[in-house]
Design an enzyme around this catalytic site. Structure first.
Site, short mmCIF file in Angstrom:
data_model
loop_
_atom_site.label_atom_id
_atom_site.label_comp_id
_atom_site.label_asym_id
_atom_site.label_seq_id
_atom_site.Cartn_x
_atom_site.Cartn_y
_atom_site.Cartn_z
CG MET A 1 -2.21 0.98 1.20
SD MET A 1 -3.17 1.15 2.83
CE MET A 1 -3.29 2.49 2.82
N PRO A 2 0.33 2.16 -0.61
CG PRO A 2 0.50 4.08 -1.96
CD PRO A 2 1.36 3.26 -0.65
#
Length: 91
Positions: free
Chosen positions: A25-26
């Site tokens: 993430m991201p």
């Protein structure tokens, strides 16, 4: 005439994805036309997008994924015309 390379779309997804068993993430998706994009330019885009998320949002660069999608100019349109047609007109 030198062709233009344009970054058309950048999406940052704050969703949890798995890659090789790890949570990442991201996820950043960059869409560009497939004109004169060298491996060196792609590496700079990946490095820059990753660093931007580190600097602005404090994200971990080791879990940030950047994907570059190159789109053929026949498959991208602006104002009812393909990029290919616009390039022929010098735009």
């Amino acid at each position: 005439m030198r062709k233009k390379t344009l970054v058309r779309s950048v999406r940052i997804h704050y969703v949890i994805k798995k890659w090789r068993g790890a949570i990442i993430m991201p996820y950043v998706n960059i869409r560009i036309t497939n004109e004169n994009v060298t491996p060196e330019k792609k590496a700079l885009l990946i490095k820059g997008a990753t660093q931007l998320l580190v600097d602005v949002l404090g994200k971990n660069p080791n879990t940030t994924v950047v994907v570059i999608d190159e789109v053929n100019t026949d498959n991208w349109g602006i104002g009812g015309e393909t990029i290919t047609a616009r390039r022929k007109d010098g735009r």
